[in-house]
Design a protein around this motif. Structure first.
Motif, PDB file in Angstrom:
ATOM      1  N   ARG A 137      10.086 -68.632 -94.211  1.00 55.35           N
ATOM      2  CA  ARG A 137      11.344 -68.081 -94.736  1.00 55.35           C
ATOM      3  C   ARG A 137      12.415 -69.128 -95.008  1.00 55.35           C
ATOM      4  O   ARG A 137      13.548 -68.775 -95.313  1.00 55.35           O
ATOM      5  CB  ARG A 137      11.875 -67.032 -93.766  1.00 55.35           C
ATOM      6  N   PHE A 138      12.084 -70.398 -94.894  1.00 52.94           N
ATOM      7  CA  PHE A 138      13.061 -71.450 -95.159  1.00 52.94           C
ATOM      8  C   PHE A 138      12.346 -72.736 -95.536  1.00 52.94           C
ATOM      9  O   PHE A 138      11.136 -72.860 -95.354  1.00 52.94           O
ATOM     10  CB  PHE A 138      13.985 -71.668 -93.959  1.00 52.94           C
ATOM     11  N   PHE A 139      13.118 -73.671 -96.053  1.00 50.26           N
ATOM     12  CA  PHE A 139      12.554 -74.966 -96.428  1.00 50.26           C
ATOM     13  C   PHE A 139      13.613 -76.044 -96.231  1.00 50.26           C
ATOM     14  O   PHE A 139      14.785 -75.749 -96.000  1.00 50.26           O
ATOM     15  CB  PHE A 139      12.006 -74.948 -97.865  1.00 50.26           C
ATOM     16  N   PHE A 140      13.175 -77.294 -96.285  1.00 48.22           N
ATOM     17  CA  PHE A 140      14.076 -78.426 -96.111  1.00 48.22           C
ATOM     18  C   PHE A 140      14.015 -79.317 -97.342  1.00 48.22           C
ATOM     19  O   PHE A 140      12.957 -79.492 -97.945  1.00 48.22           O
ATOM     20  CB  PHE A 140      13.711 -79.228 -94.859  1.00 48.22           C
ATOM     21  N   ILE A 141      15.176 -79.876 -97.659  1.00 50.77           N
ATOM     22  CA  ILE A 141      15.339 -80.728 -98.828  1.00 50.77           C
ATOM     23  C   ILE A 141      15.818 -82.092 -98.372  1.00 50.77           C
ATOM     24  O   ILE A 141      16.675 -82.197 -97.488  1.00 50.77           O
ATOM     25  CB  ILE A 141      16.367 -80.118 -99.803  1.00 50.77           C
ATOM     26  N   ARG A 142      15.276 -83.132 -98.970  1.00 50.20           N
ATOM     27  CA  ARG A 142      15.747 -84.501 -98.728  1.00 50.20           C
ATOM     28  C   ARG A 142      16.543 -84.913 -99.955  1.00 50.20           C
ATOM     29  O   ARG A 142      16.122 -84.703-101.086  1.00 50.20           O
ATOM     30  CB  ARG A 142      14.576 -85.448 -98.517  1.00 50.20           C
ATOM     31  N   SER A 143      17.712 -85.476 -99.693  1.00 54.27           N
ATOM     32  CA  SER A 143      18.571 -85.957-100.770  1.00 54.27           C
ATOM     33  C   SER A 143      19.170 -87.280-100.346  1.00 54.27           C
ATOM     34  O   SER A 143      19.454 -87.480 -99.161  1.00 54.27           O
ATOM     35  CB  SER A 143      19.678 -84.936-101.054  1.00 54.27           C
ATOM     36  N   GLY A 183      17.724 -83.115-105.068  1.00 54.81           N
ATOM     37  CA  GLY A 183      16.890 -83.547-103.962  1.00 54.81           C
ATOM     38  C   GLY A 183      15.458 -83.099-104.194  1.00 54.81           C
ATOM     39  O   GLY A 183      15.117 -82.597-105.271  1.00 54.81           O
ATOM     40  N   ALA A 184      14.635 -83.267-103.174  1.00 53.79           N
ATOM     41  CA  ALA A 184      13.232 -82.878-103.246  1.00 53.79           C
ATOM     42  C   ALA A 184      12.857 -82.111-101.984  1.00 53.79           C
ATOM     43  O   ALA A 184      13.309 -82.450-100.883  1.00 53.79           O
ATOM     44  CB  ALA A 184      12.338 -84.112-103.381  1.00 53.79           C
ATOM     45  N   VAL A 185      12.026 -81.101-102.145  1.00 53.53           N
ATOM     46  CA  VAL A 185      11.536 -80.308-101.014  1.00 53.53           C
ATOM     47  C   VAL A 185      10.647 -81.206-100.161  1.00 53.53           C
ATOM     48  O   VAL A 185       9.747 -81.867-100.671  1.00 53.53           O
ATOM     49  CB  VAL A 185      10.750 -79.083-101.518  1.00 53.53           C
ATOM     50  N   ILE A 186      10.926 -81.250 -98.851  1.00 48.05           N
ATOM     51  CA  ILE A 186      10.099 -82.079 -97.962  1.00 48.05           C
ATOM     52  C   ILE A 186       9.218 -81.248 -97.036  1.00 48.05           C
ATOM     53  O   ILE A 186       8.225 -81.745 -96.530  1.00 48.05           O
ATOM     54  CB  ILE A 186      10.936 -83.088 -97.155  1.00 48.05           C
ATOM     55  N   ILE A 191      18.185 -81.236 -95.373  1.00 50.38           N
ATOM     56  CA  ILE A 191      19.136 -80.162 -95.664  1.00 50.38           C
ATOM     57  C   ILE A 191      18.378 -78.839 -95.639  1.00 50.38           C
ATOM     58  O   ILE A 191      17.375 -78.665 -96.336  1.00 50.38           O
ATOM     59  CB  ILE A 191      19.805 -80.397 -97.032  1.00 50.38           C
ATOM     60  N   PHE A 192      18.860 -77.920 -94.828  1.00 47.18           N
ATOM     61  CA  PHE A 192      18.242 -76.609 -94.663  1.00 47.18           C
ATOM     62  C   PHE A 192      18.518 -75.724 -95.879  1.00 47.18           C
ATOM     63  O   PHE A 192      19.605 -75.761 -96.460  1.00 47.18           O
ATOM     64  CB  PHE A 192      18.811 -75.930 -93.405  1.00 47.18           C
ATOM     65  N   ALA A 193      17.541 -74.899 -96.249  1.00 44.30           N
ATOM     66  CA  ALA A 193      17.725 -73.885 -97.288  1.00 44.30           C
ATOM     67  C   ALA A 193      16.923 -72.637 -96.907  1.00 44.30           C
ATOM     68  O   ALA A 193      15.757 -72.736 -96.533  1.00 44.30           O
ATOM     69  CB  ALA A 193      17.253 -74.407 -98.646  1.00 44.30           C
ATOM     70  N   PHE A 194      17.549 -71.490 -96.979  1.00 45.57           N
ATOM     71  CA  PHE A 194      16.884 -70.218 -96.731  1.00 45.57           C
ATOM     72  C   PHE A 194      16.092 -69.839 -97.976  1.00 45.57           C
ATOM     73  O   PHE A 194      16.513 -70.138 -99.099  1.00 45.57           O
ATOM     74  CB  PHE A 194      17.936 -69.153 -96.395  1.00 45.57           C
ATOM     75  N   PHE A 195      14.969 -69.181 -97.828  1.00 45.61           N
ATOM     76  CA  PHE A 195      14.111 -68.895 -98.984  1.00 45.61           C
ATOM     77  C   PHE A 195      14.832 -68.111-100.070  1.00 45.61           C
ATOM     78  O   PHE A 195      14.544 -68.274-101.252  1.00 45.61           O
ATOM     79  CB  PHE A 195      12.806 -68.207 -98.548  1.00 45.61           C
ATOM     80  N   ARG A 196      15.789 -67.284 -99.708  1.00 45.63           N
ATOM     81  CA  ARG A 196      16.526 -66.496-100.707  1.00 45.63           C
ATOM     82  C   ARG A 196      17.520 -67.328-101.510  1.00 45.63           C
ATOM     83  O   ARG A 196      18.067 -66.845-102.494  1.00 45.63           O
ATOM     84  CB  ARG A 196      17.243 -65.337-100.037  1.00 45.63           C
ATOM     85  N   GLY A 201       7.689 -81.893-102.467  1.00 49.19           N
ATOM     86  CA  GLY A 201       7.903 -82.834-103.556  1.00 49.19           C
ATOM     87  C   GLY A 201       8.605 -82.232-104.759  1.00 49.19           C
ATOM     88  O   GLY A 201       9.058 -82.954-105.638  1.00 49.19           O
ATOM     89  N   GLN A 202       8.697 -80.892-104.801  1.00 46.80           N
ATOM     90  CA  GLN A 202       9.374 -80.220-105.918  1.00 46.80           C
ATOM     91  C   GLN A 202      10.829 -80.682-106.003  1.00 46.80           C
ATOM     92  O   GLN A 202      11.542 -80.690-105.003  1.00 46.80           O
ATOM     93  CB  GLN A 202       9.329 -78.703-105.720  1.00 46.80           C
ATOM     94  N   GLN A 203      11.254 -81.089-107.193  1.00 50.52           N
ATOM     95  CA  GLN A 203      12.641 -81.501-107.407  1.00 50.52           C
ATOM     96  C   GLN A 203      13.525 -80.277-107.561  1.00 50.52           C
ATOM     97  O   GLN A 203      13.149 -79.312-108.238  1.00 50.52           O
ATOM     98  CB  GLN A 203      12.743 -82.378-108.662  1.00 50.52           C
ATOM     99  N   VAL A 204      14.701 -80.318-106.922  1.00 50.77           N
ATOM    100  CA  VAL A 204      15.621 -79.185-106.961  1.00 50.77           C
ATOM    101  C   VAL A 204      17.050 -79.660-107.216  1.00 50.77           C
ATOM    102  O   VAL A 204      17.396 -80.815-106.961  1.00 50.77           O
ATOM    103  CB  VAL A 204      15.578 -78.364-105.647  1.00 50.77           C
ATOM    104  N   GLU A 205      17.837 -78.741-107.718  1.00 47.26           N
ATOM    105  CA  GLU A 205      19.280 -78.911-107.838  1.00 47.26           C
ATOM    106  C   GLU A 205      19.899 -77.854-106.945  1.00 47.26           C
ATOM    107  O   GLU A 205      19.418 -76.712-106.903  1.00 47.26           O
ATOM    108  CB  GLU A 205      19.728 -78.722-109.285  1.00 47.26           C
TER     109      GLU A 205
END
Length: 131
Positions: free
Chosen positions: A78-84, A70-73, A91-96, A109-113
């Motif tokens: 302390r958290f971020f959201f990803i679109r997939s 997905g990609a960071v939106i 999709i929620f993600a905690f910074f850790r 826009g950063q691509q993540v797995e």
């Protein structure tokens, strides 16, 4: 299996664990829109403390899911959201959960797995890596 899940609860009852397990199963079966409906029902009707956080370990379904991209939106302190493409909502993600990249350098826009677990709202990204 699906018939068993469907018979484990009925409309308006409080069998939230049964709904939750069925929603996970639907997600695994590539039926994310149906899973989303169940997660929304759980979030709306379950007691406030019901599955507020994703578990720290995989369950029988999440250990079979594999990884997703997905990609960071958006990013907060302390958290971020990803679109997939696999799920309509963010999709929620905690910074850790970010494992191979400094959080302060993470950008929209950063691509993540990622690997997923679930809380009352649906999928939560864990073990997130920048690609």
């Amino acid at each position: 299996i699906e018939e068993h899940f469907q018979k484990s609860f009925s409309a308006g009852d409080n069998q939230f664990d049964s709904r939750f397990e069925y929603a996970e199963y639907l997600f695994w079966a590539s039926r994310a829109p149906e899973a989303q409906v169940l997660f929304e029902d759980i979030n709306r009707r379950a007691p406030p403390n019901y599955r507020k956080r994703a578990p720290k370990v995989d369950d029988q379904i999440t250990r079979k899911l594999g990884s997703f991209r997905g990609a960071v939106i958006s990013k907060k302190e302390r958290f971020f959201f990803i679109r997939s493409g696999l799920y309509q909502k963010e999709i929620f993600a905690f910074f850790r959960s970010l494992s191979n990249f400094p959080y302060e350098n993470l950008r929209q826009g950063q691509q993540v797995e990622m690997y997923l677990r679930f809380d009352r709202n649906g999928p939560v990204a864990v073990s997130v890596k920048c690609v």
